[in-house]
Write an enzyme that holds these catalytic residues in place. Sequence first.
Site, PDB file in Angstrom:
ATOM      1  N   HIS A  60       4.430   1.363  -8.101  1.00 18.13           N
ATOM      2  CA  HIS A  60       3.360   0.361  -8.069  1.00 18.13           C
ATOM      3  C   HIS A  60       2.438   0.526  -9.276  1.00 18.13           C
ATOM      4  CE1 HIS A  60       4.027   0.989  -3.561  1.00 18.13           C
ATOM      5  NE2 HIS A  60       4.297  -0.300  -3.727  1.00 18.13           N
ATOM      6  N   GLY A 107       0.798  -1.213   0.000  1.00 21.22           N
ATOM      7  CA  GLY A 107       0.000   0.000   0.000  1.00 21.22           C
ATOM      8  C   GLY A 107       0.832   1.265   0.000  1.00 21.22           C
ATOM      9  N   TYR A 108       0.156   2.364   0.269  1.00 17.21           N
ATOM     10  CA  TYR A 108       0.698   3.715   0.120  1.00 17.21           C
ATOM     11  C   TYR A 108       1.338   3.811  -1.266  1.00 17.21           C
ATOM     12  CZ  TYR A 108       1.376   8.330   1.794  1.00 17.21           C
ATOM     13  OH  TYR A 108       1.264   9.679   1.944  1.00 17.21           O
ATOM     14  N   VAL A 138      11.114   2.885 -10.802  1.00 14.86           N
ATOM     15  CA  VAL A 138      10.580   4.200 -11.208  1.00 14.86           C
ATOM     16  C   VAL A 138      11.178   5.244 -10.271  1.00 14.86           C
ATOM     17  CG1 VAL A 138       8.492   5.571 -11.538  1.00 14.86           C
ATOM     18  CG2 VAL A 138       8.487   3.139 -12.098  1.00 14.86           C
ATOM     19  N   GLY A 193       8.747  -4.975  -8.535  1.00 13.12           N
ATOM     20  CA  GLY A 193       9.601  -3.893  -9.036  1.00 13.12           C
ATOM     21  C   GLY A 193      11.081  -4.197  -8.816  1.00 13.12           C
TER      22      GLY A 193
END
Length: 286
Positions: free
Chosen positions: A37, A31-32, A176, A147
């Site tokens: 993501h 999350g966050y 990223v 990732g």
Amino acid sequence: MEIVRRLARLRELSRDARADKRKLALVPTMGYLHEGHLSLVRLAREMADLVVVSVFVNPSQFGPGEDLESYPRDSHRDAELCKKEGTDVVYMPEASDVYPRGFQTWVEVEQITKSLCGAFRPGHFRGVTTIVLKLLNMVQPHFALFGQKDAQQCLVVERMIRDLNLDVELVIGPTVREPDGLAMSSRNKHLSADERRAAPAIYRALTTAERLYARGEREAARLLEAVRDGVEAEQLLKLQYVELVDTEALEPVERVVGRCLLALAAFAGETRLIDNTLLGEERRGE
Ligand code: PAF
């Protein structure tokens, strides 16, 4: 988009999709959510008919004294972001459903979890592989997306998939970065303004090593020294480790031969940041 909290409903959606011969993709997250993501969600959208994003801050991968309590959380925001990216299902389970009373079965990849982050976070990867295997069993996806920022995690999960003959394709999306090079991470939220200004030195140090490699440098000691100097030049950063390892056993190498992983962890105040780059060519058959 459906927000699912119960495993029975998740299984139903997965079973129906498989019965209709639709492809499923899982993007496991804590999350966050950030652009890292979301880029995986987009990739998943291109590959699959049913995209499932799991949002679960997995307690078993945090050690004592680590940031489980303060790990950033915002389930409302996560759901909104997933919806915008065309996610089909967001799975947000309760910890008590994932680890019911009496839970005692763990998955451990033995060797390659001992170096790099594993050396400083004992038990961390045991928590990761256990939750990832559980999520794979729950969702039964054709594709699971991770990732490259978490390079060791990717290699550990890949090893688990191979060792346990799991019927899922691992897909790794590129790291990223913010415009100044800082790798995106949910933990970046905790950086003070000064720490945030200092943090891109990590990326600059890695790119210095990449440049040295491009100019012909193959000695691990020199490449590591360049990264160390670059990170340590920033007073607000405290290097935890920097290592150059092979990508099979994750053992230190003296020279870059074949594909090698240059990985580091550093603290900016209380916030632990990790980053990495791959150097060298893949050998045939890798
Ligand atoms: O990379 C993460 O966010 C976590 O380690 C993962 C894969 C979701 C397992 O909790």
